[in-house]
Scaffold this active site. Structure first.
Site, PDB file in Angstrom:
ATOM      1  N   SER A 108      14.221  98.019  10.190  1.00 44.68           N
ATOM      2  CA  SER A 108      13.543  98.578   9.349  1.00 44.68           C
ATOM      3  C   SER A 108      14.230  99.877   9.115  1.00 44.68           C
ATOM      4  O   SER A 108      13.576 101.075   9.863  1.00 44.68           O
ATOM      5  CB  SER A 108      12.666  98.670   8.529  1.00 44.68           C
ATOM      6  OG  SER A 108      12.617  98.823   7.252  1.00 44.68           O
ATOM      7  N   SER A 109      14.254 100.691   7.820  1.00 46.78           N
ATOM      8  CA  SER A 109      14.477 101.989   8.019  1.00 46.78           C
ATOM      9  C   SER A 109      13.668 102.970   7.992  1.00 46.78           C
ATOM     10  O   SER A 109      13.232 103.940   8.509  1.00 46.78           O
ATOM     11  CB  SER A 109      15.874 102.667   6.736  1.00 46.78           C
ATOM     12  OG  SER A 109      14.919 102.562   5.436  1.00 46.78           O
ATOM     13  N   CYS A 110      12.330 102.668   7.487  1.00 46.44           N
ATOM     14  CA  CYS A 110      11.347 103.341   8.131  1.00 46.44           C
ATOM     15  C   CYS A 110      10.918 102.931   9.106  1.00 46.44           C
ATOM     16  O   CYS A 110       9.564 103.492   9.316  1.00 46.44           O
ATOM     17  CB  CYS A 110      10.332 102.493   7.255  1.00 46.44           C
ATOM     18  SG  CYS A 110       9.923 100.721   8.381  1.00 46.44           S
ATOM     19  N   TYR A 137       3.458  98.512  10.856  1.00 51.39           N
ATOM     20  CA  TYR A 137       4.923  98.295  10.769  1.00 51.39           C
ATOM     21  C   TYR A 137       6.034  98.617  11.747  1.00 51.39           C
ATOM     22  O   TYR A 137       6.901  97.852  12.310  1.00 51.39           O
ATOM     23  CB  TYR A 137       4.873  97.481   9.576  1.00 51.39           C
ATOM     24  CG  TYR A 137       6.323  97.604   8.883  1.00 51.39           C
ATOM     25  CD1 TYR A 137       6.565  95.615   9.001  1.00 51.39           C
ATOM     26  CD2 TYR A 137       7.301  97.739   8.517  1.00 51.39           C
ATOM     27  CE1 TYR A 137       7.989  95.278   8.955  1.00 51.39           C
ATOM     28  CE2 TYR A 137       8.794  97.289   8.371  1.00 51.39           C
ATOM     29  CZ  TYR A 137       9.101  95.703   8.610  1.00 51.39           C
ATOM     30  OH  TYR A 137      10.179  94.851   8.138  1.00 51.39           O
ATOM     31  N   LYS A 141       8.866  97.088  14.604  1.00 50.67           N
ATOM     32  CA  LYS A 141       9.942  96.927  14.883  1.00 50.67           C
ATOM     33  C   LYS A 141      10.898  97.251  15.614  1.00 50.67           C
ATOM     34  O   LYS A 141      11.817  97.183  16.254  1.00 50.67           O
ATOM     35  CB  LYS A 141      10.172  97.591  12.989  1.00 50.67           C
ATOM     36  CG  LYS A 141      10.200  95.856  12.672  1.00 50.67           C
ATOM     37  CD  LYS A 141      11.257  94.928  12.116  1.00 50.67           C
ATOM     38  CE  LYS A 141      10.932  93.976  10.968  1.00 50.67           C
ATOM     39  NZ  LYS A 141      11.139  93.104  11.192  1.00 50.67           N
ATOM     40  N   HIS A 180       7.804  96.309  -3.193  1.00 48.93           N
ATOM     41  CA  HIS A 180       8.207  97.547  -2.833  1.00 48.93           C
ATOM     42  C   HIS A 180       8.654  98.033  -4.427  1.00 48.93           C
ATOM     43  O   HIS A 180       8.404  97.120  -5.482  1.00 48.93           O
ATOM     44  CB  HIS A 180       9.224  97.496  -2.237  1.00 48.93           C
ATOM     45  CG  HIS A 180       9.040  97.052  -0.516  1.00 48.93           C
ATOM     46  ND1 HIS A 180       9.478  96.298   0.640  1.00 48.93           N
ATOM     47  CD2 HIS A 180       8.896  97.620   0.319  1.00 48.93           C
ATOM     48  CE1 HIS A 180       8.460  95.730   0.934  1.00 48.93           C
ATOM     49  NE2 HIS A 180       8.172  96.953   1.777  1.00 48.93           N
TER      50      HIS A 180
END
Length: 331
Positions: A108-110, A137, A141, A180
């Site tokens: 994920s880009s986060c 999270y 990841k 989101h």
């Protein structure tokens, strides 16, 4: 991938997994394997190992994850790190034991640093502190990405990892507290329209820039990566284009048909000023997104209406016409 190969989609009922299944079926793949939660508990190592032994998969795409918005991530960090770590270790290790031909894991880009240079390149990973609100999270990841990297380097496994940007589309989560930014906006504008509210209040100035990718475009990219991408380096999947929160909110308002005002509450935090991925690497493979933002929002809204998403029981149903303005928070 051959059309007769056995392909397992972990998380097939979610936003990403369902899009992958749609894409593969449209391409004519015959042996797409899925399992309901009642049939397979990804948090149970023995259960996962037996499932892999019984099915002899050729390819695996790992879209299963515990996901949520900023409130959920902040409130339940132990759940987010435990469940996502556990899913990654169980599925990736079982794929190694079963000698699958190839596995794709979704990050994920986060997981990029909080103050990452823009646009975010793959090499920026692990170069700075994470955003505290989704640290649990993100760490889980990152561990999944590293599992793929180390199983490749130690055991020669063809395991790859992709990092998609913010996603939206059919089968998204429209929960009033845990969704989101885009599904949250769709729900709130819909509720405002239905109740006759005069305005919708959005947190912040409206100036922060976010990137949004329609989930069926992501699925097309992931199938391409399974076919063509052989590197152990992570790869971004996004649009490379950002929209301000104000632009996103206005497009949602137009699609939903809400005629009231949008008010930006500048007393609320803006968050990161800009989050956009650099997509040079995947663009070099010949892929680019094909769904304009407004078209994708319309498809998502129509799906939500058709499936009665807004009528599902929740702690925040549509408010009376004379209620206070509806407020939208965001990540």
């Amino acid at each position: 991938m051959n059309l007769k190969d056995r392909i397992y989609i972990a998380g097939h009922q979610g936003l990403v997994g369902s899009a992958i299944v749609r894409n593969l079926k449209a391409k004519g793949f015959k042996n797409i394997i899925t399992a309901e939660r009642s049939q397979l508990n990804l948090l149970d190592q023995t259960d996962v190992q037996e499932f892999f032994k019984e099915n002899n998969f050729d390819y695996v795409l790992v879209a299963a994850a515990k996901v949520g918005g900023i409130l959920a991530n902040s409130s339940y960090p132990a759940d987010f790190i435990y469940e996502n770590l556990t899913i990654a270790t169980h599925v990736i290790h079982s794929a190694y034991q079963s000698k699958v031909k190839k596995l794709l894991y979704l990050g994920s880009s986060c997981i990029y640093p909080k103050d990452c240079p823009q646009p975010m390149k793959e090499e920026h990973l692990l170069t700075g502190p994470l955003e505290p609100t989704n640290e649990a999270y993100a760490i889980a990841k990152i561990a999944g990405l590293k599992l793929c990297e180390f199983y490749r380097s130690q055991y020669g496994q063809n395991f790859i990892a992709a990092m998609p940007t913010n996603l939206y589309g059919p089968f998204d989560n429209f929960h009033p507290q845990n969704s989101h930014v885009l599904p949250a906006l769709i729900r709130r504008f819909h509720e405002a329209k239905e109740t006759g509210a005069k305005q919708v209040t959005v947190w912040g100035s409206g100036r922060p820039i976010r990137e949004l990718l329609f989930v069926d475009d992501l699925a097309e990219a992931l199938v391409l990566l399974m076919e063509k991408y052989e590197s152990g380096e992570v790869i971004n999947v996004g649009t490379g284009q950002g929209y301000t929160i104000a632009e996103i909110a206005n497009q949602v308002r137009e699609v939903v048909g809400f005629e009231g005002a949008i008010v930006f509450d500048k007393t609320k935090p803006d968050g990161t000023p800009k989050k956009v991925l650099n997509i040079e690497k995947i663009s070099s493979l010949g892929w680019k997104p094909s769904t304009p933002l407004k078209e994708g929002i319309l498809t998502t809204y129509q799906w939500a209406l058709k499936n009665g998403v807004f009528n599902l029981p929740s702690s925040k149903q549509a408010l009376p016409t004379n209620s206070k303005p509806i407020t939208v928070g965001r990540c």
